[in-house]
Design a protein around this motif. Structure first.
Motif, PDB file in Angstrom:
ATOM      1  N   VAL A  29     -40.434  16.832  34.948  1.00  0.00           N
ATOM      2  CA  VAL A  29     -40.469  18.384  34.554  1.00  0.00           C
ATOM      3  C   VAL A  29     -41.478  19.166  34.684  1.00  0.00           C
ATOM      4  CG1 VAL A  29     -40.528  19.745  32.302  1.00  0.00           C
ATOM      5  CG2 VAL A  29     -38.566  17.885  32.618  1.00  0.00           C
ATOM      6  N   TYR A  30     -40.811  20.469  35.240  1.00  0.00           N
ATOM      7  CA  TYR A  30     -41.907  21.236  36.179  1.00  0.00           C
ATOM      8  C   TYR A  30     -42.346  22.769  34.909  1.00  0.00           C
ATOM      9  CZ  TYR A  30     -45.037  24.338  39.205  1.00  0.00           C
ATOM     10  OH  TYR A  30     -46.209  25.115  39.329  1.00  0.00           O
ATOM     11  N   ASN A  31     -43.187  22.712  34.004  1.00  0.00           N
ATOM     12  CA  ASN A  31     -43.413  24.104  33.359  1.00  0.00           C
ATOM     13  C   ASN A  31     -44.994  24.330  32.990  1.00  0.00           C
ATOM     14  OD1 ASN A  31     -44.351  22.172  31.136  1.00  0.00           O
ATOM     15  ND2 ASN A  31     -41.954  22.354  30.407  1.00  0.00           N
ATOM     16  N   ARG A  32     -44.896  25.174  32.055  1.00  0.00           N
ATOM     17  CA  ARG A  32     -46.352  25.867  31.534  1.00  0.00           C
ATOM     18  C   ARG A  32     -46.902  24.499  30.839  1.00  0.00           C
ATOM     19  NH1 ARG A  32     -46.353  32.458  31.080  1.00  0.00           N
ATOM     20  NH2 ARG A  32     -46.125  32.311  32.922  1.00  0.00           N
ATOM     21  N   GLY A  33     -46.431  23.556  30.453  1.00  0.00           N
ATOM     22  CA  GLY A  33     -47.346  22.186  30.039  1.00  0.00           C
ATOM     23  C   GLY A  33     -46.821  22.679  28.527  1.00  0.00           C
TER      24      GLY A  33
END
Length: 332
Positions: A29-33
């Protein structure tokens, strides 16, 4: 398969991540955390901004069988994805929106062959532009998925008012619905959406195709709001207002209303079933609303209710209808 979710902790994407893990895929998963605590422990979380082109190219270079793009709102975002992912990705799944259909010209139930072009709503125009980028390229195999109104943690509301609708209902204050509120509208649980979505992974028959995923039954907005009230243990006090009148009070409602929610919206999902097999999507309003109402009540308990500009706008609309009704009775 190695699967990358761009997004992954949102309203629709989180159940899809959980379904993908349950199906045995290796998920990144790649996002702003944000909200990473909700992700399954098996997920690799990579914190980053999708606008950071260098970081995204580094991630893309690892190679993925499937990339699921949940955050693209503009065509240039898809263009940048293509530049980074071409040659490194087996299938790119763009999450678009069923709002791209021209519901003013389409019949019901809607099929994927229905006319496209919701010219009244910028969000829909931008999503359709994202789709066009994919259709006009040959660098990457893709599938376009168009969710209907899909819910998990957010209350379904007609003019995107969010928790305000639940707060007003609990306070015994009226809520507004456009027109008579009887035309059918489809609500889909995100957990129901996730099952056929994940089955699209690696399915060559879906390459180059656009499909919508939705429950097969529609409910009038009046029924939806009455069910919301029922789930909250109160009676919903509904005021019906012509859609055009509502747009005069707030121009930002024109796209979501006149371009989308005032039109009958029930979906023919035979195409997605041909591609991935049968799946179940609840048609019971109380079941559909159970999860978002539970999330709302937790937020409501944690945050003291307050008056908002939207509350004041709704109060003005309700009062204007009451004045118009009194004037009408007086004239007769």
């Amino acid at each position: 398969m190695k699967v990358l979710f761009i997004g992954g902790s949102g309203e629709i994407s989180l159940p899809c991540v959980r379904e993908a893990v349950g199906a045995g895929h290796r998920v990144t998963v790649y996002n702003r955390g944000r909200n990473l605590g909700d992700l399954p422990s098996e997920v690799e979380a990579v914190a980053g901004d999708i606008e950071d082109a260098g970081a995204f190219r580094t991630l893309a270079a690892r190679g993925f069988d499937v990339v699921c793009q949940f955050l693209a709102l503009t065509a240039d975002r898809v263009e940048r994805d293509l530049a980074a992912l071409a040659g490194r990705t087996g299938q790119y799944i763009l999450v678009s929106s069923a709002a791209v259909y021209d519901k003013r010209a389409a019949g019901t139930p809607l099929t994927e062959e229905a006319p496209l072009g919701n010219g009244l709503w910028d969000y829909a125009r931008q999503k359709l532009a994202c789709e066009r980028v994919l259709r006009e390229q040959d660098r990457l195999d893709y599938t376009i998925v168009r969710p209907a109104h899909t819910i998990r943690a957010r209350l379904p509301t007609m003019m995107l008012e969010g928790d305000m609708i639940g707060r007003r209902m609990l306070a015994g204050r009226p809520v507004v619905i456009a027109d008579d509120g009887d035309v059918p509208w489809t609500l889909t649980r995100a957990s129901d959406f996730a099952v056929p979505f994940v089955r699209l992974f690696g399915r060559a028959e879906a390459f180059g195709e656009a499909v919508h995923i939705a429950a097969g039954h529609g409910h009038g907005w009046s029924d939806i709001y009455r069910a919301l009230g029922r789930s909250l243990g109160v009676e919903a006090h509904i005021v019906h207002v012509p859609a055009e009148t509502l747009c005069e009070f707030n121009e930002e409602w024109r796209g979501p209303l006149l371009g989308d929610k005032v039109w009958p919206t029930v979906f023919d999902c035979s195409k997605i079933r041909r591609l991935v097999g049968g799946f179940e999507a609840s048609a019971d309003l109380d079941a559909i609303l159970g999860e978002p109402v539970a999330h709302f009540l937790r937020r409501y308990a944690a945050t003291p209710p307050g008056e908002t500009a939207m509350d004041r706008l709704v109060d003005r609309i309700v009062e204007s209808r009451a004045v118009a009704s009194r004037d009408h009775r007086g004239s007769t």
